[in-house]
Design a protein around this motif. Structure first.
Motif, PDB file in Angstrom:
ATOM      1  N   TYR B  20      78.775  28.603  30.783  1.00 43.81           N
ATOM      2  CA  TYR B  20      77.322  28.527  30.585  1.00 43.81           C
ATOM      3  C   TYR B  20      76.631  27.990  31.841  1.00 43.81           C
ATOM      4  CZ  TYR B  20      78.209  29.179  25.558  1.00 43.81           C
ATOM      5  OH  TYR B  20      78.604  29.658  24.334  1.00 43.81           O
ATOM      6  N   LEU B  21      77.283  27.040  32.510  1.00 40.42           N
ATOM      7  CA  LEU B  21      76.717  26.506  33.763  1.00 40.42           C
ATOM      8  C   LEU B  21      76.626  27.619  34.811  1.00 40.42           C
ATOM      9  CD1 LEU B  21      78.585  23.075  33.949  1.00 40.42           C
ATOM     10  CD2 LEU B  21      76.091  23.343  33.877  1.00 40.42           C
ATOM     11  N   ARG B  22      77.711  28.380  34.953  1.00 39.87           N
ATOM     12  CA  ARG B  22      77.728  29.481  35.927  1.00 39.87           C
ATOM     13  C   ARG B  22      76.677  30.530  35.594  1.00 39.87           C
ATOM     14  NH1 ARG B  22      83.226  29.365  35.296  1.00 39.87           N
ATOM     15  NH2 ARG B  22      83.271  31.288  34.091  1.00 39.87           N
ATOM     16  N   GLU B  23      76.486  30.787  34.292  1.00 42.92           N
ATOM     17  CA  GLU B  23      75.541  31.818  33.870  1.00 42.92           C
ATOM     18  C   GLU B  23      74.098  31.320  33.864  1.00 42.92           C
ATOM     19  OE1 GLU B  23      75.892  35.003  33.186  1.00 42.92           O
ATOM     20  OE2 GLU B  23      78.041  35.072  33.548  1.00 42.92           O
ATOM     21  N   LEU B  25      72.766  29.146  31.839  1.00 42.75           N
ATOM     22  CA  LEU B  25      72.238  28.843  30.506  1.00 42.75           C
ATOM     23  C   LEU B  25      72.097  27.342  30.310  1.00 42.75           C
ATOM     24  CD1 LEU B  25      74.244  31.339  28.250  1.00 42.75           C
ATOM     25  CD2 LEU B  25      72.142  31.695  29.545  1.00 42.75           C
ATOM     26  N   LEU B  26      72.741  26.584  31.211  1.00 44.24           N
ATOM     27  CA  LEU B  26      72.760  25.127  31.114  1.00 44.24           C
ATOM     28  C   LEU B  26      72.416  24.604  32.504  1.00 44.24           C
ATOM     29  CD1 LEU B  26      73.677  23.311  28.715  1.00 44.24           C
ATOM     30  CD2 LEU B  26      75.948  23.276  29.759  1.00 44.24           C
ATOM     31  N   PRO B  27      71.450  23.680  32.609  1.00 41.36           N
ATOM     32  CA  PRO B  27      71.112  23.170  33.941  1.00 41.36           C
ATOM     33  C   PRO B  27      72.258  22.320  34.486  1.00 41.36           C
ATOM     34  CG  PRO B  27      69.892  21.969  32.253  1.00 41.36           C
ATOM     35  CD  PRO B  27      70.654  23.053  31.544  1.00 41.36           C
ATOM     36  N   PRO B  28      72.442  22.279  35.804  1.00 45.26           N
ATOM     37  CA  PRO B  28      73.535  21.490  36.378  1.00 45.26           C
ATOM     38  C   PRO B  28      73.365  20.004  36.051  1.00 45.26           C
ATOM     39  CG  PRO B  28      72.174  22.509  38.118  1.00 45.26           C
ATOM     40  CD  PRO B  28      71.600  22.927  36.806  1.00 45.26           C
ATOM     41  N   GLY B  29      74.491  19.286  36.019  1.00 44.94           N
ATOM     42  CA  GLY B  29      74.424  17.845  35.808  1.00 44.94           C
ATOM     43  C   GLY B  29      74.003  17.130  37.090  1.00 44.94           C
ATOM     44  N   ARG B  30      73.869  15.803  36.996  1.00 39.47           N
ATOM     45  CA  ARG B  30      73.518  14.975  38.159  1.00 39.47           C
ATOM     46  C   ARG B  30      74.822  14.662  38.902  1.00 39.47           C
ATOM     47  NH1 ARG B  30      73.240   9.647  38.374  1.00 39.47           N
ATOM     48  NH2 ARG B  30      73.560   9.538  36.115  1.00 39.47           N
ATOM     49  N   LEU B  31      74.911  15.080  40.162  1.00 36.50           N
ATOM     50  CA  LEU B  31      76.157  14.882  40.911  1.00 36.50           C
ATOM     51  C   LEU B  31      76.385  13.404  41.199  1.00 36.50           C
ATOM     52  CD1 LEU B  31      76.476  17.749  43.548  1.00 36.50           C
ATOM     53  CD2 LEU B  31      77.857  17.353  41.501  1.00 36.50           C
ATOM     54  N   THR B  32      77.571  12.902  40.844  1.00 35.74           N
ATOM     55  CA  THR B  32      77.903  11.499  41.131  1.00 35.74           C
ATOM     56  C   THR B  32      79.014  11.418  42.169  1.00 35.74           C
ATOM     57  OG1 THR B  32      79.402  11.555  39.241  1.00 35.74           O
ATOM     58  CG2 THR B  32      77.218  10.612  38.892  1.00 35.74           C
ATOM     59  N   ALA B  33      79.650  12.530  42.421  1.00 38.76           N
ATOM     60  CA  ALA B  33      80.657  12.651  43.491  1.00 38.76           C
ATOM     61  C   ALA B  33      80.701  14.127  43.822  1.00 38.76           C
ATOM     62  CB  ALA B  33      82.019  12.145  43.009  1.00 38.76           C
ATOM     63  N   THR B  34      81.443  14.492  44.849  1.00 39.39           N
ATOM     64  CA  THR B  34      81.439  15.898  45.255  1.00 39.39           C
ATOM     65  C   THR B  34      81.874  16.809  44.117  1.00 39.39           C
ATOM     66  OG1 THR B  34      82.530  14.898  47.166  1.00 39.39           O
ATOM     67  CG2 THR B  34      81.928  17.234  47.329  1.00 39.39           C
ATOM     68  N   VAL B  64      69.606  35.505  26.096  1.00 39.53           N
ATOM     69  CA  VAL B  64      69.487  34.050  25.943  1.00 39.53           C
ATOM     70  C   VAL B  64      68.812  33.450  27.182  1.00 39.53           C
ATOM     71  CG1 VAL B  64      70.772  31.873  25.781  1.00 39.53           C
ATOM     72  CG2 VAL B  64      71.431  33.817  24.361  1.00 39.53           C
ATOM     73  N   ARG B  65      69.198  33.948  28.361  1.00 37.07           N
ATOM     74  CA  ARG B  65      68.598  33.443  29.599  1.00 37.07           C
ATOM     75  C   ARG B  65      67.084  33.663  29.591  1.00 37.07           C
ATOM     76  NH1 ARG B  65      71.256  36.450  33.225  1.00 37.07           N
ATOM     77  NH2 ARG B  65      73.165  35.248  33.242  1.00 37.07           N
ATOM     78  N   ARG B  66      66.664  34.827  29.129  1.00 35.16           N
ATOM     79  CA  ARG B  66      65.223  35.123  29.085  1.00 35.16           C
ATOM     80  C   ARG B  66      64.503  34.259  28.047  1.00 35.16           C
ATOM     81  NH1 ARG B  66      66.952  40.660  29.922  1.00 35.16           N
ATOM     82  NH2 ARG B  66      66.756  41.189  27.724  1.00 35.16           N
ATOM     83  N   VAL B  67      65.172  34.036  26.915  1.00 39.49           N
ATOM     84  CA  VAL B  67      64.549  33.217  25.865  1.00 39.49           C
ATOM     85  C   VAL B  67      64.409  31.770  26.341  1.00 39.49           C
ATOM     86  CG1 VAL B  67      64.910  32.244  23.560  1.00 39.49           C
ATOM     87  CG2 VAL B  67      65.265  34.683  23.951  1.00 39.49           C
ATOM     88  N   LEU B  68      65.441  31.247  27.012  1.00 41.04           N
ATOM     89  CA  LEU B  68      65.383  29.860  27.504  1.00 41.04           C
ATOM     90  C   LEU B  68      64.270  29.712  28.538  1.00 41.04           C
ATOM     91  CD1 LEU B  68      69.194  29.071  27.875  1.00 41.04           C
ATOM     92  CD2 LEU B  68      67.638  28.292  26.069  1.00 41.04           C
TER      93      LEU B  68
END
Lengths: 210, 210
Positions: B20-23, B25-34, B64-68
């Motif tokens: 879902y992250l790659r597609e 559908l889910l926003p990326p998380g907050r990076l805490t390390a590389t 789904v991407r369009r609906v979001l």
């Protein structure tokens, strides 16, 4: 007619006709030579039905095969048949809790088959609404139950009583093929209701300055 | 929380979350390390919504991407929005003749967007019924139009008027996620109506001797 004529008459390719023959969605033609078969009007009619079921109704090949088996059976239309139609086209079962779905049916006062796949379908729909954080307003839910009753009463009352084969076709096809019609009508009616409540801010009218 | 916690919390696998992250559908998380990211409650909520849309509503990843994108927009609910929701989830266009669908909408007296994908959807449904040799009885058609109006009026009237974000969610999700609910309710109501007309000849009761 030959397979090429059948294809032309039905607006599909010869490859598609052969595929349906292999999948058992179309009965074989009458063999006139080792590699040649003749097809009749019943093949044209069956091919149209297969296209209709695979099209807007969105059934899978396996579901179409089950539905055709029902249409071809020699049985009376009963409560039992309706269950068979519903089983033939039900989606995979759900892991959702059935209790909210059963409570809704009880609230509606409907007597149903306890093994109905529609209970699982209803449960999955309710679970998805819950997961999405969407609470159906009470007035809407009331409208859904009331309109389902109105539609079902009209549909079941109009099952032809004098011709069992016609009754069977009506029940099987009416259940399945009317679904995409109902979804389209709801969305179109929503447009009209939204226009009445919000007015037009559509692309074909000037928007208010920002 | 870490991606494994997000997966556990949402009842899906880590592989699914990554997909879902790659597609998108889910926003990326907050990076805490590389190679490590943190996720929050908004990710859990979004993941539930994605599952609901991909589940009973049966949308594709692209839909789904369009609906979001619509849910995330900062816009008021208008006639225009409803068109956008409908476009986002419309199926491929049809080659069916649009005239019978337009005639039905005119008969209902609904004002609609002339470019509505639902007109094509309605046309395809009517064409499939025709191909299957199924004529909708007049009383049924009347019930379909009348009940669509009742449902749409209730739904549009109950769009929350005070919170634009809530109104947006209600409109987008209510349109899409209620569809499988309505189809299940119709089939269950049919069972009740069939039982009233035909009585039980179900597998749990003795059948008449043959």
């Amino acid at each position: 007619m030959r397979i090429s004529d059948l294809a032309r008459e039905s607006g599909v390719s010869v490859a598609t006709v052969k595929y349906y023959l292999r999948e058992g969605l179309l009965p074989p033609g009458r063999l006139t030579a080792t590699t040649q078969a003749q097809y009749g009007d019943e093949h044209v009619e069956r091919l149209r039905l297969v296209r209709a079921l695979l099209g807007p109704a969105g059934l899978s090949i396996a579901q179409v095969r089950r539905v055709l088996a029902l249409v071809d059976e020699d049985r009376d239309v009963t409560f039992d048949l309706l269950g068979a139609v519903q089983h033939a086209t039900a989606d995979a079962t759900t892991a959702a809790d059935l209790a909210p779905a059963l409570a809704l049916v009880e609230r509606a006062g409907w007597r149903i088959r306890p093994d109905s796949p529609e209970i699982a379908q209803l449960a999955a729909a309710l679970a998805a609404l819950g997961d999405a954080g969407f609470a159906i307003p009470e007035r809407n839910l009331e409208a859904y139950l009331e309109t389902s009753r109105i539609i079902a009463d009209a549909e079941i009352a109009n099952i032809p009583g004098d011709d069992p084969r016609e009754a069977l076709r009506y029940t099987v096809l009416g259940t399945i093929l009317v679904e995409p019609l109902l979804l389209a009508l709801r969305r179109l009616a929503q447009q009209d209701a939204a226009l009445r409540r919000f007015g037009v801010t559509g692309p074909d009218r000037p928007r208010p300055a920002e």
